[in-house]
Design a protein around this motif. Structure first.
Motif, short mmCIF file in Angstrom:
data_model
loop_
_atom_site.label_atom_id
_atom_site.label_comp_id
_atom_site.label_asym_id
_atom_site.label_seq_id
_atom_site.Cartn_x
_atom_site.Cartn_y
_atom_site.Cartn_z
N LYS A 599 -9.83 57.83 -74.44
CA LYS A 599 -8.41 57.88 -74.79
C LYS A 599 -7.89 56.46 -75.03
CE LYS A 599 -6.90 62.12 -72.46
NZ LYS A 599 -5.90 62.66 -71.52
N ALA A 600 -6.64 56.38 -75.48
CA ALA A 600 -6.01 55.09 -75.69
C ALA A 600 -6.04 54.28 -74.39
CB ALA A 600 -4.56 55.28 -76.15
N GLY A 601 -6.43 53.03 -74.49
CA GLY A 601 -6.46 52.17 -73.33
C GLY A 601 -7.74 52.24 -72.52
N GLU A 602 -8.72 53.04 -72.98
CA GLU A 602 -9.95 53.20 -72.20
C GLU A 602 -11.14 52.43 -72.78
OE1 GLU A 602 -9.07 57.56 -70.15
OE2 GLU A 602 -10.66 57.40 -71.65
N THR A 603 -10.89 51.54 -73.73
CA THR A 603 -12.00 50.76 -74.27
C THR A 603 -12.56 49.79 -73.23
OG1 THR A 603 -10.40 49.22 -75.24
CG2 THR A 603 -11.29 50.93 -76.68
N GLY A 604 -11.86 49.62 -72.12
CA GLY A 604 -12.39 48.81 -71.03
C GLY A 604 -13.73 49.35 -70.53
N TYR A 605 -13.90 50.66 -70.60
CA TYR A 605 -15.19 51.24 -70.22
C TYR A 605 -16.31 50.69 -71.10
CZ TYR A 605 -12.51 54.81 -67.65
OH TYR A 605 -11.66 55.47 -66.78
N LEU A 606 -16.01 50.52 -72.39
CA LEU A 606 -17.02 50.01 -73.32
C LEU A 606 -17.37 48.56 -73.01
CD1 LEU A 606 -15.71 51.56 -76.66
CD2 LEU A 606 -17.32 52.52 -75.01
N LYS A 607 -16.36 47.80 -72.63
CA LYS A 607 -16.61 46.40 -72.27
C LYS A 607 -17.46 46.32 -71.00
CE LYS A 607 -12.25 45.00 -74.39
NZ LYS A 607 -10.87 44.53 -74.16
N LEU A 608 -17.21 47.23 -70.07
CA LEU A 608 -18.01 47.28 -68.85
C LEU A 608 -19.46 47.60 -69.17
CD1 LEU A 608 -17.81 47.13 -65.73
CD2 LEU A 608 -17.36 49.58 -65.73
N ILE A 609 -19.68 48.53 -70.09
CA ILE A 609 -21.03 48.89 -70.52
C ILE A 609 -21.70 47.68 -71.17
CG2 ILE A 609 -22.32 50.30 -72.18
CD1 ILE A 609 -20.22 52.52 -71.67
N GLU A 610 -20.95 47.00 -72.01
CA GLU A 610 -21.51 45.86 -72.73
C GLU A 610 -21.93 44.74 -71.79
OE1 GLU A 610 -20.03 43.03 -76.39
OE2 GLU A 610 -19.02 44.93 -76.04
N ARG A 611 -21.18 44.54 -70.72
CA ARG A 611 -21.50 43.47 -69.78
C ARG A 611 -22.82 43.70 -69.05
NH1 ARG A 611 -15.77 43.19 -68.79
NH2 ARG A 611 -15.91 44.51 -66.92
N ALA A 612 -23.31 44.96 -69.08
CA ALA A 612 -24.62 45.24 -68.47
C ALA A 612 -25.77 44.74 -69.34
CB ALA A 612 -24.77 46.74 -68.20
N GLU A 613 -25.46 44.30 -70.56
CA GLU A 613 -26.43 43.71 -71.49
C GLU A 613 -27.60 44.63 -71.81
OE1 GLU A 613 -27.51 39.95 -69.80
OE2 GLU A 613 -25.57 39.05 -70.26
N PRO A 614 -27.32 45.82 -72.30
CA PRO A 614 -28.41 46.74 -72.69
C PRO A 614 -29.01 46.31 -74.02
CG PRO A 614 -26.32 47.69 -73.30
CD PRO A 614 -25.99 46.40 -72.58
N ASP A 615 -30.11 46.95 -74.39
CA ASP A 615 -30.68 46.74 -75.72
C ASP A 615 -29.92 47.51 -76.78
OD1 ASP A 615 -33.06 45.19 -74.87
OD2 ASP A 615 -33.56 47.06 -73.84
N GLY A 616 -29.36 48.64 -76.37
CA GLY A 616 -28.66 49.48 -77.33
C GLY A 616 -27.64 50.37 -76.67
N LEU A 617 -26.93 51.11 -77.50
CA LEU A 617 -25.85 51.99 -77.04
C LEU A 617 -26.04 53.38 -77.64
CD1 LEU A 617 -22.94 49.50 -77.71
CD2 LEU A 617 -23.81 50.12 -75.45
N LEU A 618 -25.76 54.38 -76.82
CA LEU A 618 -25.72 55.77 -77.28
C LEU A 618 -24.25 56.12 -77.44
CD1 LEU A 618 -27.42 58.29 -77.94
CD2 LEU A 618 -27.17 58.97 -75.54
N LEU A 619 -23.78 56.18 -78.69
CA LEU A 619 -22.36 56.31 -78.99
C LEU A 619 -21.99 57.77 -79.14
CD1 LEU A 619 -22.09 53.38 -81.56
CD2 LEU A 619 -21.73 53.32 -79.07
N ARG A 620 -20.90 58.18 -78.45
CA ARG A 620 -20.62 59.60 -78.33
C ARG A 620 -19.29 60.04 -78.91
NH1 ARG A 620 -22.99 60.70 -72.21
NH2 ARG A 620 -25.02 61.44 -72.94
N ASN A 621 -18.51 59.15 -79.47
CA ASN A 621 -17.21 59.54 -80.00
C ASN A 621 -16.79 58.58 -81.10
OD1 ASN A 621 -15.67 57.29 -78.62
ND2 ASN A 621 -16.53 58.35 -76.85
N LEU A 622 -15.76 58.98 -81.84
CA LEU A 622 -15.31 58.19 -82.98
C LEU A 622 -14.76 56.84 -82.54
CD1 LEU A 622 -13.53 60.93 -85.15
CD2 LEU A 622 -15.92 60.20 -85.19
#
Length: 822
Positions: A599-622
């Motif tokens: 939802k609006a304002g929840e892109t912080g979750y994505l930043k948290l995921i990114e900080r884990a430094e994965p090789d890739g992302l499994l993207l699930r929504n627009l």
């Protein structure tokens, strides 16, 4: 009324499952209706219209200034693209005003072959944030976006910077799952909600099993059945939030429902625009409850309050509460304190005894004697042994009200929509009078005379020139440019008016010229070269893990591609660290899954995921696609929730989101999967070969509602972190319930699904990526399952051996589920 620009005036959009409902909507003041055709329509059980109806229906609607929107709000399979294109062209030729579409590929096709028909993104597109809307806008221009029903007014306000006008549902049934994300009917019965065949499993009773013990909830059994939405009181707030269109659900409902609900919301919108307070009366609310109601609430619009939305006591139509029985006997009952709802002989009622709703009793009141309601002992069919004091009584039918509403929509004659005619009058004594409008001029056959007594003034001109009668016009404005005191006989002025109307171009309902567009769906498909050059790679197995122990099992078994889907994204960093420290294969990669909803304002979750430094992302929504679309430093895969069902959708997402590959939609059976693989490069895709299907994905939190005294995550005590919870359905099957980082619940099918029997045809079609999804397996069970599939994919065992092994591992058995053909 406020001086709003024409495009800013809110629209009232009503449902129409058949001709009577369309007439009822028009009579009650709808600005537009939405309806379906027999194909590609999310309400296949509605009567619906046929393509032959379209010209007559659109002529009828446009005669009264009402727009018509066609729903093509389902996923489209590869083999259906030609039929979908043909339907789009028919719709455009019939003068339909807009298309409501779910499938991204179909939306692209509609913009291409029917560019003059407005495109509205369906709520089935699962647009939950401004970022998600921005990504959809990057794929194709839209005239409207129908937002997810799970948004609050505050969240809707966050869309104000978006260029696409917004539409929201304000009344009707609420799905418990996010629209476009419900796989329950598909998983349990191969009846896809994304194909218009929802079996309404959310309206069924469930038991809750906590840590292996059935939790007694008394009469609360309908744990997934929300009350209906009724937001008439919130219309002013929604207008201020920037909502353009107010939508009423109900294409399966009666014309009386459509008429009653539409006229209440017509009143609410008109009052909001004129700033009239509290227009909705008790009688209006009674009509809303009586025409159809499972209980009314403001849904998610007022914010989160889980118990308020889903009380769990019933899942069927109820109507208003009458009261509680205090005394009863054979053939009669007496209520204690009543609610003030009118009650008469002939009204229908239902007894709520807290029983299984399949056994509940209802009947019509035969007569009323004093304070007793009398029921016919023979014809009512009621077993009075089951009627006791304390049972509550609801009113389900009011024949008089139904008759009154029926007469209203059948007898109301709406005013026909006329074209405003702006007339300019010029002339001077000794010259003809000239009337000009819409580029047309006519002159009087006799000249104007100098007026001796009463010269022609604007009032006289308006009085005579507005007499347009049965023509297609009404006087819009009049500009009087007469010079001097002029006189013309009124008979001559009337004759001149008739001459002007006769000279004007013929008007009538808007119709489209038959499309001359030669582009077809073939032009939007991946190129033949891309399909043919798809490499035939060695099959590889990836594993999706939901616990760190499962990650360790995947590492131990040598899995090269691991996905992590953890409830708490803070644990991602440890998983990445574990994977990197113990996996040394050059092609090894760990992907982290985004939440399924943002939802609006929840892109912080994505930043948290990114900080884990994965090789890739499994993207699930627009929204996630939009957030990462320009990132080339991360590998990106699209998950099943993007609903990739055809090659056009696949091409759009691969190109716009710069994805490495996509997960095939779970709505496809094996033949449809093979069609997709033949229509697009096979190396674009991954298929989930083993999983517990994620059936319901919902904002509704079962943990908070039924295992706490709280209303939101702030005061629920987080029972989701303390207990293992299953829901038991009517046939005794247990289904695991889990919450994600946003407190959204997913109910997983208790039986695992395997596509092992279809492995050979999938390989023959070029597919090389296969995914195994774990749910709640411990390390040992996860290891056994992974090894069984590794041996199978490498050719060391066959499908029958694998099925035997998986049957032995899975406590509740396995099924071929959605891949099997009906």
């Amino acid at each position: 009324m406020h001086a709003l620009a024409h495009d800013s005036i809110p629209e009232l959009l009503s449902p129409a499952g058949n001709w009577d409902c369309a007439r009822a909507a028009v009579a009650a003041g709808a600005d537009a209706i939405f309806f379906g055709l027999p194909k590609f329509n999310a309400r296949l059980r509605a009567d619906n219209f046929i393509t032959e109806d379209l010209p007559e229906l659109m002529e009828y609607l446009h005669r009264y200034g009402v727009k018509g929107f066609v729903t093509m709000n389902t996923l489209i399979f590869t083999g259906e693209m030609a039929a979908a294109e043909a339907q789009l062209r028919l719709i455009a030729d019939a003068g339909v005003d807009a298309l409501i579409i779910q499938d991204l590929g179909l939306a692209k096709l509609a913009r291409t072959v029917a560019p003059n028909v407005e495109l509205h993104a369906s709520t089935q597109m699962t647009i939950t944030s401004p970022e998600g809307l921005a990504f959809a806008e990057s794929l194709f221009p839209m005239e409207r976006a129908v937002l997810a029903r799970e948004l609050s007014i505050k969240e809707i306000e966050r869309f104000k910077g978006s260029k696409t006008p917004l539409e929201v549902f304000v009344h009707g049934a609420l799905c418990v799952a996010y629209s476009g994300q419900c796989l329950t009917s598909e998983s349990l019965g191969q009846r896809s909600a994304n194909r218009g065949e929802c079996a309404q499993a959310c309206r069924m009773p469930y038991e809750i099993v906590v840590d292996g013990e059935t939790r007694e909830l008394g009469e609360v059994r309908y744990l997934l059945s929300p009350q209906d939405l009724a937001a008439a009181d919130l219309i002013p707030d929604l207008i201020r939030a920037g909502v353009k269109s107010f939508k009423i659900e109900g294409r399966l409902k009666s014309p009386e429902y459509v008429a009653a609900v539409t006229r209440v919301y017509r009143k609410a919108i008109d009052a909001a625009l004129s700033e009239t307070p509290d227009p909705i009366t008790d009688a209006d609310r009674y009509e809303l409850e009586m025409t159809f109601s499972r209980g009314l609430s403001t849904g998610w619009l007022s914010g989160t309050n889980h118990p308020y939305l889903t009380h769990g006591r019933f899942g069927k139509k109820r109507g208003p509460l009458l009261g509680e029985i205090v005394d009863c006997g054979e053939g009669w009952i007496k209520l204690g304190k009543t609610t003030g709802v009118p009650i008469n002989a002939g009204d229908g009622v239902v007894f709520d005894a807290g029983e299984n709703r399949d056994l509940e009793q209802g009947a019509r009141i035969w007569k009323i004697s004093g304070d007793r309601f009398i029921f016919h002992t023979t014809y009512s069919g009621i077993n009075f042994d089951r009627i006791k004091p304390g049972v509550t009584l609801y009113k389900t039918s009011d024949p008089k009200l139904e008759s009154d509403i029926r007469r209203f929509w059948q007898n109301t004659r709406p005013a026909e929509k006329k074209t405003p005619l702006d007339i300019v009058v010029t002339g001077r004594p000794g010259e003809p009078m000239i009337l000009s409008a819409k580029g047309t001029e006519v002159s009087s056959p006799v000249p104007l005379e100098a007026a001796a007594k009463r010269p022609l003034d604007s009032d006289t001109l308006i009085a005579q020139l507005s007499r347009l009668g049965d023509t297609d016009y009404e006087l819009g404005s009049l500009e009087n440019r007469l010079e001097g005191d002029c006189h013309l006989a009124l008979s001559a002025l009337n004759q001149l008016r008739r001459a002007l109307v006769s000279a004007l171009p013929k008007t009538g309902p808007r119709t489209s010229v038959r499309s001359s567009i030669t582009t077809t769906h073939h032009d939007l498909l991946p190129s033949t070269f891309d399909v043919e050059r798809s490499t035939f790679n060695v099959p590889k197995l990836s594993v999706l893990c939901r616990t760190t122990d499962q990650v360790a099992a995947a590492i131990e078994t040598g899995i090269e591609t691991v996905y992590c889907d953890f409830e708490d994204p803070r644990r991602f960093k440890d998983a990445v660290s574990l994977f990197r420290s113990t996996t040394f294969k050059p092609d090894a990669a760990i992907f982290l899954a985004t939440p399924r909803i943002l939802k609006a304002g929840e892109t912080g979750y994505l930043k948290l995921i990114e900080r884990a430094e994965p090789d890739g992302l499994l993207l699930r929504n627009l929204a996630a696609l939009e957030f990462y679309k320009n990132r080339s430093d991360l590998r990106k895969a699209g998950d099943f929730s993007l609903n990739v069902a055809n090659p056009i959708t696949a091409k759009l997402l691969m190109e716009k989101a710069q994805l490495e590959y996509l997960t095939i939609s779970y709505d496809l059976n094996i033949s449809q999967v093979i069609e997709l693989l033949k229509g697009a490069p096979a190396d674009w895709f991954e298929l989930t070969i083993h999983q517990h299907m994620p059936m319901f994905h919902m904002e509704h939190c079962v943990f908070c509602t039924f295992l706490s005294a709280g209303t939101t995550y702030k005061d629920c005590g987080r029972p989701c972190e303390k207990h293992v919870v299953h829901l038991r359905d009517r046939v005794g099957q247990l289904h695991r319930l889990q919450a994600d980082v946003g407190c959204r619940n997913t109910l997983f099918n208790g039986r695992a699904q395997t596509g092992a029997r279809f492995f050979d045809p999938l390989r023959n079609a070029g597919l090389s990526r296969f995914r195994l999804e774990l749910l709640d397996e411990d390390s040992a069970t996860a290891t056994k399952t992974i090894r069984a599939y590794q041996k199978f994919i490498s050719g060391e065992s066959d499908a029958f051996t694998l099925l035997d092994q998986v049957e032995a591992i899975e406590k509740l058995g396995v099924t071929e589920g959605t891949l099997a053909e009906r």
